[in-house]
Design an enzyme around this catalytic site. Structure first.
Site, PDB file in Angstrom:
ATOM      1  N   CYS A  35       0.896  -1.006  -0.139  1.00 12.54           N
ATOM      2  CA  CYS A  35       0.043  -0.108   0.054  1.00 12.54           C
ATOM      3  C   CYS A  35       1.044   1.187  -0.101  1.00 12.54           C
ATOM      4  O   CYS A  35       1.646   1.333   0.870  1.00 12.54           O
ATOM      5  CB  CYS A  35      -0.972   0.016   1.199  1.00 12.54           C
ATOM      6  SG  CYS A  35      -1.933   1.409   1.149  1.00 12.54           S
ATOM      7  N   LYS A  67       0.902  -9.580  -1.959  1.00  9.86           N
ATOM      8  CA  LYS A  67       0.483  -8.556  -3.126  1.00  9.86           C
ATOM      9  C   LYS A  67       1.570  -7.687  -3.166  1.00  9.86           C
ATOM     10  O   LYS A  67       1.980  -6.867  -2.275  1.00  9.86           O
ATOM     11  CB  LYS A  67      -0.893  -7.785  -2.728  1.00  9.86           C
ATOM     12  CG  LYS A  67      -1.258  -6.798  -3.758  1.00  9.86           C
ATOM     13  CD  LYS A  67      -2.659  -6.478  -3.513  1.00  9.86           C
ATOM     14  CE  LYS A  67      -2.972  -5.518  -4.845  1.00  9.86           C
ATOM     15  NZ  LYS A  67      -4.444  -5.005  -4.614  1.00  9.86           N
ATOM     16  N   GLY A  82      -3.977  -4.481 -12.796  1.00  9.91           N
ATOM     17  CA  GLY A  82      -3.500  -3.439 -13.034  1.00  9.91           C
ATOM     18  C   GLY A  82      -3.955  -2.826 -14.601  1.00  9.91           C
ATOM     19  O   GLY A  82      -3.549  -3.152 -15.322  1.00  9.91           O
TER      20      GLY A  82
HETATM   21  C1  FMN Z   1      -9.900   3.525  -4.525  1.00  6.01           C
HETATM   22  C2  FMN Z   1      -8.782   2.035  -4.225  1.00  6.01           C
HETATM   23  C3  FMN Z   1      -8.508   1.678  -3.049  1.00  6.01           C
HETATM   24  C4  FMN Z   1      -7.652   0.627  -3.111  1.00  6.01           C
HETATM   25  N1  FMN Z   1      -7.357  -0.111  -1.944  1.00  6.01           N
HETATM   26  C5  FMN Z   1      -6.599  -1.257  -1.722  1.00  6.01           C
HETATM   27  C6  FMN Z   1      -6.595  -2.012  -0.566  1.00  6.01           C
HETATM   28  O1  FMN Z   1      -6.915  -1.654   0.375  1.00  6.01           O
HETATM   29  N2  FMN Z   1      -5.764  -3.013  -0.624  1.00  6.01           N
HETATM   30  C7  FMN Z   1      -4.819  -3.385  -1.583  1.00  6.01           C
HETATM   31  O2  FMN Z   1      -4.106  -4.385  -1.655  1.00  6.01           O
HETATM   32  N3  FMN Z   1      -5.202  -2.645  -2.947  1.00  6.01           N
HETATM   33  C8  FMN Z   1      -5.749  -1.703  -3.016  1.00  6.01           C
HETATM   34  N4  FMN Z   1      -6.024  -0.889  -4.230  1.00  6.01           N
HETATM   35  C9  FMN Z   1      -5.201  -1.447  -5.368  1.00  6.01           C
HETATM   36  C10 FMN Z   1      -6.101  -2.256  -6.318  1.00  6.01           C
HETATM   37  O3  FMN Z   1      -6.417  -3.480  -5.594  1.00  6.01           O
HETATM   38  C11 FMN Z   1      -5.281  -2.746  -7.736  1.00  6.01           C
HETATM   39  O4  FMN Z   1      -4.092  -3.531  -7.051  1.00  6.01           O
HETATM   40  C12 FMN Z   1      -4.834  -1.452  -8.384  1.00  6.01           C
HETATM   41  O5  FMN Z   1      -5.618  -0.220  -8.155  1.00  6.01           O
HETATM   42  C13 FMN Z   1      -4.483  -1.830  -9.798  1.00  6.01           C
HETATM   43  O6  FMN Z   1      -5.654  -2.428 -10.428  1.00  6.01           O
HETATM   44  P1  FMN Z   1      -6.674  -1.489 -11.352  1.00  6.01           P
HETATM   45  O7  FMN Z   1      -5.809  -0.657 -12.207  1.00  6.01           O
HETATM   46  O8  FMN Z   1      -7.234  -2.373 -12.106  1.00  6.01           O
HETATM   47  O9  FMN Z   1      -7.437  -0.517 -10.408  1.00  6.01           O
HETATM   48  C14 FMN Z   1      -6.921  -0.017  -4.133  1.00  6.01           C
HETATM   49  C15 FMN Z   1      -7.070   0.809  -5.371  1.00  6.01           C
HETATM   50  C16 FMN Z   1      -7.991   1.753  -5.609  1.00  6.01           C
HETATM   51  C17 FMN Z   1      -8.245   2.408  -6.909  1.00  6.01           C
END
Ligand code: FMN
Ligand code: FAD
Ligand code: FAD
Ligand code: FMN
Ligand code: FES
Ligand code: FES
Lengths: 303, 241, 303, 241
Positions: free
Chosen positions: A131, A166, A244
């Site tokens: 994170c 992760k 991603g």
């Molecule tokens: C608003 C938001 C909150 C997120 N919260 C978490 C989280 O609590 N834990 C985590 O491992 N990843 C979190 N992520 C990351 C996503 O799970 C993911 O790894 C990342 O957004 C990439 O994927 P995407 O491009 O499809 O969004 C968050 C992403 C967003 C946009």
């Protein structure tokens, strides 16, 4: 009939599409829009031991090809989540979910992982060591191989369910971190978390996020994610959940060909709450068109 | 919440940079104080805009062209279809009004539109209330004619005194009143301090708009609440200031 | 009248817009489209000592918000470039250009930097230690602080013109590399080079690039670039040339507010050959609108 | 090169996945064998397409819907304006034809369109030539009627024998001929090997299309040459195979 099922260390998913942590809440809001049992699974919001409000507002910034967030792990605390949110999941979702587990110390990670491990709703634990929005803990565990090895090893010993780590993309070389996780006993890996980014309002000259920097997600990070999933696929033997910037069924296939056994869809859910549904409906059609009969056979087939 | 396709019926320029757009289609069930979240072609995130008025098959919004997104919206042609999430947020709750209390609707700038919707609603229930609208100057006044057309006694304040009372909305005494307020944060805070009780409509940068991303979450007396799903309207009791 | 001029270690630019290395050739093609003297300057294609064909075809892949390239430093060799390309520049451009200098060993970097230093066309030397598309050399100099320090120090001693080091974004922490460059005598920094990415054709399951991975540039990398420029701005005292996904005048301002003294525009030139011209024409209008009278005053003003 | 706005006049479906689009506007100076580079809304890079025909104010292109970009292009409505770079590449050079040599135009699949343009040009100069067009099957044949309409003797080969000669274009004897060839790489190579000399039109993944990015550069006997700016047409002497 195309066989879409996939196997995450014994957890069999009917299809590889998992809603990503932090973008699907605990599934309830989506379940009022469509039957979310069509999902392979979903990943719950990252939980810490104590409740956390997270970072100050604003904590969302738009980008041309995605968004920044600096949520900072807003959650009601692991116990509350297990006793309320996890418990309620069965009312609208009948498959095991993936619990995203965070922490600020090895002890806390272990405590939270055990809580998730003991929850009947949870089928797999995703250890969030990436994170970008919390200063201590989180990311600092995810950038040093020795620290990461110790943490993963300790958590693995404390739980029974499959453990996925992760990983952060904000590193010079992701491969040693992937290998350290594997050697420490991780059953699989999830990648990528968000890239660190910033946006500034040119009128006020203030960062849009109160926290200045935040995690960049969405379409813009897809090429980086495909590369990292492929690098890691070539370095470890354990399965990878790739994510991603995925927003279409074609993206799902590309990520799987790169090396992902399953995928997560994040930001796309926020823009279109039906994104996962559309992807899942399109998958068999696209597979048929490409002559893919068993989806899992394409995993890592890139050449 | 409902995801729907709405068609732009008309867009009217109200001031230099404020537009009123009427969207038609299957709008779903709506309430004063709720908002909609509009996908504008070429922009990643949806744009949250309050409901200014609605009927069975249309929604009226009034918005300022702050940046590129709202500017693009204001330039879209009639007939253009838009992907919209409707019925978002809790909305104002008139059942919470304490008995025998005078009511005041207090709006500032682009906080005025949702109060028009509320005014219409209260009027329909035969509830009496005052309206105080604050603007920077006479050039920025919006919706005054619409309030007047409802036959509502409307006080206007302008910061530069170019229209109505000179000063801010707090220049009007609301001490014993139950207020419904919407406007910029400093205004809400000021009204909050001098009001007896009431409901305050918040804004926040939003990603989803329907409660799943925690982007908009704030600390309240009831714990962490999401402006988009648990708000945007919060009662005086919930707010920590 | 808005004052757009900016100062890169003594090299005064009439405006901060520089066309980026590898996306502007040696300026000739653009000069037939518009008078390129409107540019602050332009940066020439990376040069090595020996001529290089570069990587096998295909070496371009499209992305939703940008592109990948795996050119691999195609160039005719430093001597040929100095004697032909550099010499011809005066026929269509009357300001000093920035020479992008590469190498596979410290000795080669020095040799090439001296050639650029001695060319009258060149006003500033950009040391490219961040090309993701060449295996030996290039990037390996750009990821380790001690190696980088030695290289920059040696090159700096060998030349007279200002030396800017172009850093890679594919690192866990860019700040130590920026500081090492500064301590080694760099007059300024250029960032960011491309992010490492990959794309796969789901029909053939082949990587689109013959080289598999390539450098990701364009709009999609802008938030990462803004963050890194700001991080580096807060770590060093030397000027920064900011780049990565800039395609509008607003992007230029955002990058400067983040900490860039000047900017480079890369991929945008390939999509619209008039991109720099449009940006430069829009800059004074946008500055006026925002009440900016002296553009250089906004550098690093983000808060 | 010229950057220009062209308007779609018409789009005609030639086969299941091949379309002919006529673009109108200020097209600039053009030559057979050159190409244009089209910006399609929603896609980052331009799409390079050969000129199949042109006159003072129009360009005809014939293209296969390989992926999302060309598919989107084929679905654009008439009247749509497109941002196009025209007059890209060197084009075929008829002045290089050796004296007293027979000429053959050899096209395969989507390599046929630029040869139509060349045929028209040679015809205008009263130069005689043969045309050999190769396709996978009769269903994929394009532009044959157009060549016939020019009154040109056109041999067609199909891989499956469903039309004309069964086999590849190399089934036709070109040993003593100067060829102008355009088509897939394996075809070009095969033709190259059996031809006396000639000009071969190449393809490459391109970023800029006008010579500045080195994306398309290949090794030739004259050093590194860019397919987009030094080609796409290369002479037999330049090619290293
Ligand atoms: C608003 C938001 C909150 C997120 N919260 C978490 C989280 O609590 N834990 C985590 O491992 N990843 C979190 N992520 C990351 C996503 O799970 C993911 O790894 C990342 O957004 C990439 O994927 P995407 O491009 O499809 O969004 C968050 C992403 C967003 C946009
Ligand atoms: C619940 C709610 C109701 C609203 N109702 C109205 C209304 O009725 N009329 C009106 O004019 N405005 C209203 N706003 C503000 C409106 O959402 C923003 O002005 C608009 O999103 C700006 O978009 P833009 O593309 O023009 O600006 P940009 O600055 O280019 O937008 C960039 C990003 O920032 C977000 N953003 C920018 N300003 C705000 C803001 N003030 N609040 C929330 N997000 C913002 C945008 O949504 C977008 O994600 C409301 C906001 C919320 C949260
Ligand atoms: C000089 C030149 C002339 C051409 N002339 C014609 C023509 O007359 N008719 C025709 O049907 N096709 C022609 N092509 C091929 C045509 O450019 C591609 O089929 C088209 O770009 C595919 O775009 P897409 O979005 O449908 O495919 P996608 O695969 O989605 O495109 C993704 C990216 O790859 C590129 N790309 C994909 N295939 C090719 C290819 N074969 N060659 C070059 N780039 C490619 C695209 O331009 C884009 O950048 C020509 C190519 C070149 C280089
Ligand atoms: C086709 C291409 C070629 C490039 N060649 C070089 C190069 O030779 N040397 C260098 O330092 N950077 C090179 N770059 C990187 C750019 O100069 C720039 O750092 C990067 O593309 C980010 O900026 P942008 O997003 O505006 O393109 C190249 C980029 C592209 C797209
Ligand atoms: S904006 Fe996503 S929870 Fe409120
Ligand atoms: S495509 Fe850029 S040089 Fe040819």
């Amino acid at each position: 009939m195309v066989n879409l099922s996939t196997n995450l260390s014994g957890l069999i998913l009917t299809n590889p599409v998992i809603a990503a942590s932090g973008t699907f809440g605990f599934g309830k809001e989506f379940s009022s829009l469509f039957d979310i049992n069509i999902l392979g699974s979903f990943c719950t919001k990252g939980m810490t031991y104590s409740p956390r409000l997270g970072n100050p507002q604003p904590r969302i910034a738009e980008c041309k090809a995605g968004m920044l967030n600096s949520i900072g792990l807003t959650n009601n605390g692991a116990k509350h989540i297990a006793e309320h949110e996890f418990l309620a999941i069965k009312n609208y979702f009948n498959k095991p979910v993936i619990a995203n587990v965070c922490g600020f110390s090895a002890e806390e990670y272990i405590k939270n992982a055990i809580i998730a491990d003991e929850s009947p709703a949870v089928g797999l634990i995703e250890l969030n060591v990436s994170c970008p929005n919390v200063k201590q803990g989180g990311i600092s565990f995810g950038t040093q191989t020795t620290v990461l090895f110790k943490l993963v090893n300790a958590v693995k010993k404390a739980i029974k369910k499959p453990l996925y780590v992760k990983l952060s993309p904000n590193v010079t070389d992701i491969k040693p971190l992937a290998k350290a996780s594997e050697e420490a006993g991780a059953d699989g890996l999830s990648l990528i978390n968000t890239l660190l980014g910033a946006r500034i309002d040119i009128n006020t000259r203030k960062f849009i996020l109160a926290n200045k920097y935040g995690g960049y997600s969405g379409k813009g990070i897809f090429p980086v994610a495909v590369r990292m999933v492929n690098e890691v696929y070539n370095s470890v033997k354990i399965p990878i959940i790739g994510m991603g910037g995925i927003s279409t069924a074609a993206d799902v296939l590309e990520m799987m060909i790169a090396g992902a056994t399953a995928v997560q869809v994040g930001t796309a859910n926020l823009i279109d709450p039906f994104a996962c549904k559309k992807i899942i409906e399109k998958l068999p059609i696209l597979c048929k068109k490409l002559g893919i009969k068993t989806l899992s056979e394409i995993v890592g087939s890139a050449r | 919440m409902k995801k729907t396709l709405l068609t732009i019926k008309s867009t009217l320029k109200l001031t230099d940079d404020v537009f009123k757009t009427i969207l038609e289609g299957d709008v779903g069930t709506l309430k004063a104080g709720q908002f909609i979240d509009i996908k504008i072609e070429g922009f990643t995130l949806r744009r949250p805009i309050s409901i200014c008025d609605f009927d069975k098959n249309s929604i009226t919004i009034v918005y300022k062209t702050i940046g590129e997104g709202t500017l693009a919206l204001s330039n879209l042609p009639n007939g253009q279809r838009l992907d919209v999430l409707t019925g978002l947020g809790n909305g104002f709750d008139s059942t919470k009004i304490p008995a025998n209390t005078k009511i005041s609707l207090v709006g500032g700038g682009l906080g005025v539109p949702p109060l028009y919707c509320l005014a219409k609603h209260l009027k329909g229930q035969n509830i009496n209330f005052d309206v105080i609208l604050g603007f920077n100057s006479d050039k920025e006044i919006i919706l005054l004619n619409d309030f007047n057309a409802l036959g509502i006694n409307t006080v206007v304040t302008t910061a530069d005194g170019s229209y109505g009372m000179k000063g801010f909305v707090t220049a009007v005494d609301n001490k014993d009143k139950y207020v419904f307020a919407c406007g910029p944060m400093p205004m809400l805070k000021a009204v909050y301090k001098v009001s007896n009780g009431g409901q305050f409509s918040f804004e926040a940068r939003m990603a989803c708009g329907f409660g799943v991303c925690q982007g908009c979450t704030i600390q309240t007396t009831q714990g962490f609440l999401r402006v988009c799903a648990d708000g945007p309207v919060f009662t005086k009791e919930q707010i920590i200031w």
